[in-house]
Design an enzyme around this catalytic site. Structure first.
Site, PDB file in Angstrom:
ATOM      1  N   HIS A  31      13.721  -6.926 -24.232  1.00 46.14           N
ATOM      2  CA  HIS A  31      15.355  -6.921 -23.700  1.00 46.14           C
ATOM      3  C   HIS A  31      15.565  -5.307 -23.294  1.00 46.14           C
ATOM      4  CE1 HIS A  31      19.611  -8.615 -23.770  1.00 46.14           C
ATOM      5  NE2 HIS A  31      19.696  -7.338 -23.686  1.00 46.14           N
ATOM      6  N   HIS A  33      17.150  -3.243 -19.808  1.00 45.82           N
ATOM      7  CA  HIS A  33      17.523  -3.448 -18.629  1.00 45.82           C
ATOM      8  C   HIS A  33      17.180  -2.150 -17.518  1.00 45.82           C
ATOM      9  CE1 HIS A  33      20.815  -6.107 -19.487  1.00 45.82           C
ATOM     10  NE2 HIS A  33      20.693  -5.990 -20.594  1.00 45.82           N
ATOM     11  N   ASP A  35      18.603  -1.099 -14.915  1.00 46.17           N
ATOM     12  CA  ASP A  35      19.647  -0.175 -14.636  1.00 46.17           C
ATOM     13  C   ASP A  35      20.187   0.631 -15.535  1.00 46.17           C
ATOM     14  OD1 ASP A  35      20.783  -2.441 -15.655  1.00 46.17           O
ATOM     15  OD2 ASP A  35      22.588  -2.680 -14.211  1.00 46.17           O
ATOM     16  N   GLY A 192      26.768  -9.129 -18.812  1.00 44.39           N
ATOM     17  CA  GLY A 192      28.204  -8.874 -18.426  1.00 44.39           C
ATOM     18  C   GLY A 192      29.140  -9.173 -19.471  1.00 44.39           C
ATOM     19  N   HIS A 219      22.487 -13.678 -22.978  1.00 40.45           N
ATOM     20  CA  HIS A 219      23.001 -12.676 -23.787  1.00 40.45           C
ATOM     21  C   HIS A 219      24.338 -13.631 -24.397  1.00 40.45           C
ATOM     22  CE1 HIS A 219      21.548  -9.347 -21.161  1.00 40.45           C
ATOM     23  NE2 HIS A 219      22.103  -8.673 -22.010  1.00 40.45           N
ATOM     24  N   GLU A 222      27.156 -10.946 -28.941  1.00 40.37           N
ATOM     25  CA  GLU A 222      27.223  -9.511 -28.856  1.00 40.37           C
ATOM     26  C   GLU A 222      28.748  -9.172 -28.928  1.00 40.37           C
ATOM     27  OE1 GLU A 222      25.692  -5.705 -26.160  1.00 40.37           O
ATOM     28  OE2 GLU A 222      25.712  -7.549 -25.197  1.00 40.37           O
ATOM     29  N   ASP A 319      17.666  -2.364 -25.155  1.00 39.80           N
ATOM     30  CA  ASP A 319      18.724  -2.834 -24.221  1.00 39.80           C
ATOM     31  C   ASP A 319      18.604  -1.816 -23.394  1.00 39.80           C
ATOM     32  OD1 ASP A 319      20.764  -4.383 -23.455  1.00 39.80           O
ATOM     33  OD2 ASP A 319      22.287  -3.203 -24.774  1.00 39.80           O
TER      34      ASP A 319
END
Length: 377
Positions: A31, A33, A35, A192, A219, A222, A319
């Site tokens: 996991h 990302h 970006d 998101g 996701h 969370e 993350d």
């Protein structure tokens, strides 16, 4: 699992478990990302080239700004920082460079297999199609793999394509993922804002993926609790849960008459535990976004150890390395310091992650062998 004496790693010196440097251990990253995994120096350089306003006047200060701005206690405020990284990720050349550096940084951290997730729909402002963006990222991944191999570190990285929960392009992204399933894409994700945007909004895309036998990691758990995880499993047919830390809300601690503490499982928690559905836990990020606020504000309050001791399939992840100023080595080091984990524990986390990858079973078995051999050394 019994606890054995572990040396306590330091962020200022080589992080150790026993007498073994954690960075040297073979790791799997599930996991992570794209970006959220840029180098602060790259953001700084590209932003200057594009005349994108910056909140800091040097790369070091920019890195500090990302970490501070992402630590406000909510997922929404955490996500606000991404406007800056996305601004420099709108051309094929920049995407290729960023993906190459992403892979190189994983290799330098001892990662031997990683799955990078990102949302192609957020990278079309410069005129790229989503397919062109995916190809640019794949080009960078392959360049990074080649560079790492030349440096003596074999690594493989696959893509997970993400659709945004608050948008309406999930079916388009799902079809794109299937189109690239032979060209580096191994999975699909929804990310998101979690609150107000349930997985069920994207039922059509998720049904399409199920019909194509295409793996999904969503996701959930969370910013919202167990119902979000239930939605991911039932509507989304998720094989893994992105974060999933709030599954602990479906556990009840009970003190017995003889002062023993027992845990009562809710139906959802028992299903996730008994079916060994992997949880992609990200300790530092979970603290920053407030995902663990119900238990406390420090790592020792994180239910990671509770879930591990109860037999959940826990994995350790970063993350967003930029926003959390972290690496997989640092995440593991902090867990060693906080919960006194030893080498066997860290190996178990990596074996869990290897078995949970979206690779074919033959490659998963090879990965498990590499981890076992690496830890035995």
């Amino acid at each position: 699992m019994s606890r054995r004496t572990s040396s306590r790693g330091s962020s200022r010196r080589e992080a150790m478990v026993g007498n073994v440097p954690i960075r040297s251990l073979p790791k799997v990253s599930l996991h992570d990302h794209l970006d959220g995994g840029l180098r602060a120096s790259t953001v700084f350089e590209l932003a200057q080239e594009l005349d994108v306003p910056l909140p800091a006047d040097n790369p070091r200060a920019l890195g500090e700004w990302f970490a501070e701005s992402a630590s406000k206690g909510t997922l929404e405020e955490y996500l606000d920082t991404f406007h800056l990284t996305l601004a420099v990720m709108q051309t094929a050349d920049n995407l290729t460079r960023i993906a190459r550096e992403f892979v190189e940084d994983l290799a330098n951290d001892g990662v031997i297999y990683g799955e990078v997730r990102w949302a192609p729909e957020l990278h079309t402002d410069g005129g790229l199609t989503m397919a062109e963006a995916v190809q640019a990222v794949q080009d960078g991944i392959e360049e990074g793999e080649d560079a790492a191999d030349e440096a003596g570190h074999a690594i493989r990285v696959s893509q997970i394509l993400t659709a945004m929960r608050q948008a309406n392009r999930s079916l388009e992204v799902a079809k794109l993922a299937v189109d690239f399933r032979e060209d580096g894409v191994v999975g699909f994700d929804l990310a998101g804002p979690e609150q107000g945007f349930p997985v069920s909004r994207h039922a059509e895309a998720l049904s399409y993926l199920a019909g194509e036998f295409f793996p999904v990691s969503l996701h959930a758990g969370e910013a919202e609790g167990p119902e979000s995880i239930r939605d991911a499993l039932i509507t989304g047919r998720a094989l893994r849960i992105g974060h999933g830390v709030r599954i602990a809300e479906d556990l009840e601690t009970i003190e017995t008459e003889d002062d023993e503490v027992r845990v009562r499982f809710g139906d959802l928690a028992r299903w996730v535990r008994d079916r060994e559905i992997p949880l992609e836990l990200s300790p530092s990020s979970n603290l920053q976004t407030g995902a663990t606020a119900a238990w406390g504000a420090s790592l020792e309050d994180h239910p990671f150890d509770l879930l591990y001791q109860l037999g959940f399939c826990v994995t350790v992840n970063t993350d967003n390395r930029l926003m959390s100023r972290t690496t997989l080595t640092r995440e593991l080091s902090q867990l060693v310091e906080t919960f006194e984990y030893d080498l066997d524990d860290l190996e178990q986390f990596q074996l869990n992650a290897a078995a949970a990858t979206f690779l074919p079973v033959e490659l998963r078995e090879e990965l498990i062998d590499l981890i076992t051999e690496g830890f035995n050394r």
